[in-house]
Design a protein around this motif. Structure first.
Motif, short mmCIF file in Angstrom:
data_model
loop_
_atom_site.label_atom_id
_atom_site.label_comp_id
_atom_site.label_asym_id
_atom_site.label_seq_id
_atom_site.Cartn_x
_atom_site.Cartn_y
_atom_site.Cartn_z
N ARG A 275 -54.24 2.51 -25.68
CA ARG A 275 -54.64 1.35 -24.87
C ARG A 275 -54.72 1.68 -23.39
O ARG A 275 -55.60 1.18 -22.68
N ASP A 276 -53.82 2.52 -22.90
CA ASP A 276 -53.75 2.79 -21.47
C ASP A 276 -54.85 3.71 -20.96
O ASP A 276 -55.05 3.83 -19.75
N SER A 277 -55.55 4.39 -21.89
CA SER A 277 -56.58 5.32 -21.42
C SER A 277 -57.87 5.29 -22.23
O SER A 277 -58.81 6.04 -21.92
N HIS A 278 -57.97 4.42 -23.24
CA HIS A 278 -59.12 4.47 -24.16
C HIS A 278 -60.45 4.16 -23.49
O HIS A 278 -61.52 4.41 -24.06
N PHE A 279 -60.42 3.64 -22.29
CA PHE A 279 -61.63 3.20 -21.58
C PHE A 279 -62.11 4.18 -20.52
O PHE A 279 -63.14 3.96 -19.87
N ILE A 280 -61.41 5.29 -20.31
CA ILE A 280 -61.60 6.07 -19.07
C ILE A 280 -62.88 6.89 -19.05
O ILE A 280 -63.65 6.82 -18.09
N PHE A 281 -63.15 7.69 -20.10
CA PHE A 281 -64.13 8.75 -19.95
C PHE A 281 -65.51 8.44 -20.52
O PHE A 281 -65.66 7.63 -21.43
N GLY A 282 -66.51 9.16 -19.98
CA GLY A 282 -67.88 9.13 -20.48
C GLY A 282 -68.48 10.52 -20.42
O GLY A 282 -67.88 11.45 -19.87
N ASP A 283 -69.67 10.67 -20.99
CA ASP A 283 -70.33 11.98 -21.08
C ASP A 283 -71.52 12.05 -20.13
O ASP A 283 -72.20 11.05 -19.87
N VAL A 284 -71.82 13.27 -19.67
CA VAL A 284 -72.91 13.46 -18.71
C VAL A 284 -73.05 14.96 -18.45
O VAL A 284 -72.22 15.76 -18.89
#
Length: 388
Positions: free
Chosen positions: A210-219
């Motif tokens: 829950r504390d980090s599931h939103f952080i990263f994306g790809d590029v």
């Protein structure tokens, strides 16, 4: 200065030994996950976890898994969505991780493929042919494999002679790569270097945390660093580069090939991204702000006169406070633009995306700063000035 670069990129003008950024490139995945989609998936997973562990939760043996929320995510990070290479499996509560199909050794790897796309765009924007490039540095947080180096595969796909190698300094990889490329130009060992950062960060994120599931994306991003003698008329002079590292366990990823000796440990949470967010905020903000101010003073530049800051896109609160300390006032979106809201944290690529998307409008003579910071701790600054 002795010219040691190959004849393939020969020019009537002698080398200057002054590095510049000639152009940048960007690859953005087509698929994007909104906070609303992400929260719905996570909360379904949390409900299933709580239901299957109801007795243990009732007995106080384990804690129930709380829900995530759009409000929580945006308050904690400023992120509203993120691009990913593999959307459906990430949102599937039974999987919650990207699924990337294996490719044969005779096929280009995924990291190389998206890195090549970004690199070709940078070359096109600079009016440069790949055969005129001397080196490729693949600078990213997590490499798809140990070897052959991703940089050499990108080099091969582009048809570049010379050399290439990988480097990893987590979220600071791109700025460390820019200084390395600039140093080659300063020394006369190369006149044109591609710094490519393919960041498939969704693969090392724990989507069940829950504390980090939103952080990263790809590029994927690319930066073309060249000698001023061959740069296009419009470019960015690199005024200075500065790197710093201080060891810290507050951001860590323990996954690696040695885990194969203990396969039962591979599913442990610390084999993915883990951090002590509050400690990172408290320790990194003053370190980075002080580093920027000190380097500006060495350049005899008032940091408050910087026209634009392209900061690492990890956390809106960190960027706001760093910019305030550097500029001595609350920065607006023009002075410190963000791409975090739509890209999420893309590790080393974040500050390069911000520079790529928010630099064309600056006038000749304007000074700016590309800055990254992250695990290590590591931090890198690149002071630049717009030319023509």
């Amino acid at each position: 200065m002795q010219q040691t670069v190959s004849d393939k990129a020969s020019s009537a003008r002698p080398l200057t030994g002054r590095p510049v950024i000639s152009a940048t490139g960007l690859f953005t995945p087509e698929e994007s996950i909104s906070n609303e989609e992400l929260v719905a998936s996570f909360n379904e997973y949390a409900d299933r976890f709580n239901a299957s562990n109801a007795e243990a939760i009732e007995a106080g043996e384990i804690e129930p898994m709380p829900h995530s929320s759009v409000e929580f995510i945006e308050k904690a990070s400023g992120i509203k969505s993120r691009h990913v290479m593999s959307k459906a499996p990430i949102l599937d509560p039974d999987i919650m991780t990207p699924r990337i199909e294996d490719r044969g050794n005779d096929q280009i790897s995924l990291m190389a493929e998206i890195g090549v796309i970004a690199a070709k765009q940078a070359l096109e924007r600079a009016g440069r042919d790949a055969k005129d490039v001397d080196a490729v540095l693949c600078a990213a947080s997590n490499m798809q494999r140990p070897y052959p180096a991703m940089a050499i595969e990108i080099q091969q796909a582009l048809g570049i002679e010379g050399f290439g190698f990988d480097m990893n300094v987590a979220c600071s990889s791109a700025t460390f790569g820019i200084q390395t490329a600039a140093d080659y130009v300063r020394a006369g060992n190369a006149r044109s270097v591609l710094v490519v950062s393919p960041e498939i960060t969704s693969g090392h994120l724990n989507w069940r945390d829950r504390d980090s599931h939103f952080i990263f994306g790809d590029v994927a991003t690319a930066v073309l660093v060249e000698d001023a003698a061959i740069a296009p008329e419009q470019h960015w002079e690199i005024l200075s580069t500065k790197l710093k590292t201080v060891f810290s366990n507050n951001i860590r990823n323990n996954f690696g090939f040695l885990n194969r000796a203990h396969p039962e440990s591979i599913g442990e949470p610390d084999k993915l991204f883990v951090q002590e967010g509050r400690k990172v905020f408290k320790e990194v903000v003053p370190m980075v702000a002080e580093m920027i101010i000190e380097e500006a003073e060495k350049l005899q530049m008032n940091p408050a006169t910087l026209r634009r800051l392209w900061l690492h896109q990890a956390n809106a609160g960190m960027n706001r406070l760093i910019a305030q300390r550097v500029l001595a006032h609350e920065a607006n979106s023009d002075e410190s633009p963000t791409v975090l809201d739509t890209y999420g944290n893309t590790s080393s690529a974040g500050s390069i995306i911000a520079f790529h998307q928010h630099s064309d409008d600056l006038a000749a003579g304007d000074n700016g700063l590309i800055c990254s910071f992250g695990a290590g701790y590591s931090a890198g600054t690149v002071f630049v000035r717009k030319v023509a």
